[in-house]
Design a protein around this motif. Structure first.
Motif, mmCIF file in Angstrom:
data_model
loop_
_atom_site.group_PDB
_atom_site.id
_atom_site.type_symbol
_atom_site.label_atom_id
_atom_site.label_comp_id
_atom_site.label_asym_id
_atom_site.label_seq_id
_atom_site.Cartn_x
_atom_site.Cartn_y
_atom_site.Cartn_z
ATOM 1 N N ALA A 138 0.827 -1.210 0.000
ATOM 2 C CA ALA A 138 0.000 0.000 0.000
ATOM 3 C C ALA A 138 0.861 1.260 0.000
ATOM 4 O O ALA A 138 0.496 2.276 0.574
ATOM 5 C CB ALA A 138 -0.933 -0.024 1.212
ATOM 6 N N GLY A 140 3.491 4.066 -2.363
ATOM 7 C CA GLY A 140 3.272 4.998 -3.472
ATOM 8 C C GLY A 140 2.972 4.293 -4.781
ATOM 9 O O GLY A 140 2.081 4.697 -5.531
ATOM 10 N N ASN A 161 -2.109 -5.450 2.888
ATOM 11 C CA ASN A 161 -0.888 -4.837 3.403
ATOM 12 C C ASN A 161 -0.610 -5.274 4.827
ATOM 13 O O ASN A 161 -1.526 -5.577 5.587
ATOM 14 C CB ASN A 161 -1.030 -3.306 3.352
ATOM 15 C CG ASN A 161 0.300 -2.607 3.429
ATOM 16 O OD1 ASN A 161 1.253 -3.021 2.766
ATOM 17 N ND2 ASN A 161 0.392 -1.563 4.217
ATOM 18 N N ARG A 162 0.718 -5.312 5.140
ATOM 19 C CA ARG A 162 1.137 -5.654 6.507
ATOM 20 C C ARG A 162 0.473 -4.688 7.487
ATOM 21 O O ARG A 162 -0.067 -5.097 8.505
ATOM 22 C CB ARG A 162 2.670 -5.534 6.570
ATOM 23 C CG ARG A 162 3.261 -5.756 7.906
ATOM 24 C CD ARG A 162 4.764 -5.693 7.841
ATOM 25 N NE ARG A 162 5.264 -4.393 7.340
ATOM 26 C CZ ARG A 162 6.539 -4.123 7.113
ATOM 27 N NH1 ARG A 162 7.456 -5.045 7.313
ATOM 28 N NH2 ARG A 162 6.903 -2.932 6.677
ATOM 29 N N THR A 163 0.492 -3.402 7.158
ATOM 30 C CA THR A 163 -0.183 -2.406 8.000
ATOM 31 C C THR A 163 -1.561 -2.160 7.382
ATOM 32 O O THR A 163 -1.696 -1.436 6.389
ATOM 33 C CB THR A 163 0.632 -1.084 8.011
ATOM 34 O OG1 THR A 163 1.996 -1.400 8.268
ATOM 35 C CG2 THR A 163 0.116 -0.112 9.049
ATOM 36 N N ARG A 166 -3.017 1.360 6.265
ATOM 37 C CA ARG A 166 -2.578 1.995 5.002
ATOM 38 C C ARG A 166 -3.402 1.468 3.824
ATOM 39 O O ARG A 166 -3.732 2.215 2.902
ATOM 40 C CB ARG A 166 -1.094 1.730 4.742
ATOM 41 C CG ARG A 166 -0.177 2.458 5.686
ATOM 42 C CD ARG A 166 1.283 2.256 5.273
ATOM 43 N NE ARG A 166 1.709 3.193 4.246
ATOM 44 C CZ ARG A 166 2.829 3.069 3.535
ATOM 45 N NH1 ARG A 166 3.628 2.026 3.734
ATOM 46 N NH2 ARG A 166 3.161 3.966 2.636
ATOM 47 N N LEU A 202 8.710 -7.843 -0.346
ATOM 48 C CA LEU A 202 8.507 -9.140 0.291
ATOM 49 C C LEU A 202 9.117 -10.284 -0.527
ATOM 50 O O LEU A 202 8.927 -10.352 -1.738
ATOM 51 C CB LEU A 202 7.003 -9.374 0.412
ATOM 52 C CG LEU A 202 6.545 -10.327 1.510
ATOM 53 C CD1 LEU A 202 6.986 -9.840 2.880
ATOM 54 C CD2 LEU A 202 5.041 -10.458 1.479
HETATM 55 P P1 ATR Z 1 6.738 2.281 -2.703
HETATM 56 O O1 ATR Z 1 6.537 3.742 -2.809
HETATM 57 O O2 ATR Z 1 7.883 1.764 -3.541
HETATM 58 O O3 ATR Z 1 5.511 1.499 -2.970
HETATM 59 P P2 ATR Z 1 6.685 2.288 0.217
HETATM 60 O O4 ATR Z 1 5.783 3.449 0.234
HETATM 61 O O5 ATR Z 1 7.870 2.298 1.107
HETATM 62 O O6 ATR Z 1 7.281 1.994 -1.237
HETATM 63 O O7 ATR Z 1 5.815 0.969 0.481
HETATM 64 C C1 ATR Z 1 6.393 -0.262 0.673
HETATM 65 C C2 ATR Z 1 5.315 -1.331 0.771
HETATM 66 O O8 ATR Z 1 5.961 -2.589 1.006
HETATM 67 C C3 ATR Z 1 4.357 -1.139 1.920
HETATM 68 O O9 ATR Z 1 3.115 -1.693 1.542
HETATM 69 C C4 ATR Z 1 4.997 -1.978 3.026
HETATM 70 O O10 ATR Z 1 4.108 -2.414 4.041
HETATM 71 P P3 ATR Z 1 3.771 -1.447 5.324
HETATM 72 O O11 ATR Z 1 2.816 -0.393 4.817
HETATM 73 O O12 ATR Z 1 3.147 -2.355 6.296
HETATM 74 O O13 ATR Z 1 5.086 -0.877 5.764
HETATM 75 C C5 ATR Z 1 5.480 -3.153 2.229
HETATM 76 N N1 ATR Z 1 6.583 -3.915 2.859
HETATM 77 C C6 ATR Z 1 7.889 -3.578 2.886
HETATM 78 N N2 ATR Z 1 8.599 -4.533 3.527
HETATM 79 C C7 ATR Z 1 7.728 -5.493 3.905
HETATM 80 C C8 ATR Z 1 7.847 -6.743 4.598
HETATM 81 N N3 ATR Z 1 9.004 -7.170 5.049
HETATM 82 N N4 ATR Z 1 6.730 -7.452 4.819
HETATM 83 C C9 ATR Z 1 5.534 -7.009 4.371
HETATM 84 N N5 ATR Z 1 5.354 -5.856 3.689
HETATM 85 C C10 ATR Z 1 6.432 -5.101 3.477
#
Ligand code: ATR
Length: 286
Positions: A138, A140, A161-163, A166, A202
């Protein structure tokens, strides 16, 4: 036919912080050469505190640029500082492409276009059925993809999404066809899915490897990943091993560059196998 070769030097940029790993100069320089245009495209590193000044010199014409691309962390500021963002950029609250036109600094966001154009070019009939898409992440990039899939007409788009908060925020922003869910709901949301998109890191780190069973997707359901280094990510490998059609994410980077080039340099460039091979060779060097 008239000779369309440009005589004046048109300048464009990609601006980010940091910027040295950007492949955009390689892509645009290739097109300038192929189309025999007198233009330049350069990477400019601008710290967040200097970005507003950079935009001022762009607007006034002092910088000499016709426009440029904007990347992390400036996409939101580029949107806010532009004079005329289009509807796509407004809904996303972020812009990646700026161009001076009619005395104003216009802004758009071509990430969603790049995402769709990649699949249109490389995954035959991928959108023949548009019942359900599942998007992991979730951030950008996810936003632009949700917007693009909704605009392409997918009936249900599930964002996991993990969170969870969002994902919920994006469901609220992009309308009733977007449904938020936690990661744990993945197996259930994949049932009957025509498309699965990974927008997270991931599986990239061995410690975080996850197992996804794609077998409940629709028969022709496609798996794609926007991470393109490596080209075949762990998630794509997993899908391939399960006999799924896959599409790598490199074309999103290549296609998102097309509309900007056309605005600054006046010709619409093509995403060819030659360009793709050039960028892959560069990715393999680093
Ligand atoms: P971008 O703009 O490239 O999409 P970002 O805004 O940093 O990057 O978003 C990264 C996404 O990867 C988020 O959905 C993040 O989950 P959270 O919103 O919970 O942080 C997800 N993400 C990154 N590392 C992760 C992991 N180890 N396990 C699960 N989700 C992960």
């Amino acid at each position: 036919m008239a000779d369309s070769r440009e005589t004046s030097l048109n300048k464009a940029f990609v601006c980010g912080f940091p910027i040295k790993h950007s492949r955009s100069p390689m892509i645009h320089s290739h097109w300038l050469k192929m189309l025999a245009l007198d233009g330049s495209y350069q990477a400019v590193e601008v710290a967040p505190e200097s970005f507003a000044d950079f935009i001022s010199t762009l607007k006034s014409g002092e910088s000499g640029y016709r426009g440029g691309n904007v990347t992390i962390p400036h996409k939101e500021a580029a949107y806010a500082l532009s004079d005329a963002p289009d509807e796509l950029a407004r809904e996303l609250g972020a812009a990646n492409t700026l161009y001076r036109e009619e005395g104003r600094l216009k802004a758009t966001n071509t990430d969603g276009y790049g995402f769709l154009a990649n699949l249109d070019q490389r995954a035959q009939a991928w959108d023949a059925k548009r019942d359900r898409a599942v998007v992991l992440g979730a951030g950008g990039a996810s936003r632009a993809i949700l917007q693009a899939l909704r605009n392409r007409g997918f009936a249900e788009i599930h964002v996991l999404n993990r969170t969870l908060a969002r994902a919920q925020e994006l469901a609220d922003r992009f309308g009733a066809r977007i449904h938020a869910a936690p990661m744990e709901a993945l197996a259930e949301r994949l049932v009957g899915a025509d498309l699965f998109v990974n927008t997270t890191s991931l599986g990239m780190d061995g410690a975080e490897a996850i197992e996804i069973d794609f077998s409940m997707m629709a028969g022709s359901g496609l798996v794609t990943d926007i991470v393109y280094a490596p080209l075949i990510t762990p998630i794509l490998q997993m899908a391939q091993a399960q006999g799924r059609p896959i599409c790598d994410g490199l074309g999103m980077l290549l296609h998102q560059a097309v509309p900007g080039f056309e605005k600054w340099f006046g010709r619409r460039p093509e995403v060819t196998d030659e360009l793709r091979a050039l960028v892959i060779a560069d990715l393999e060097k680093h």
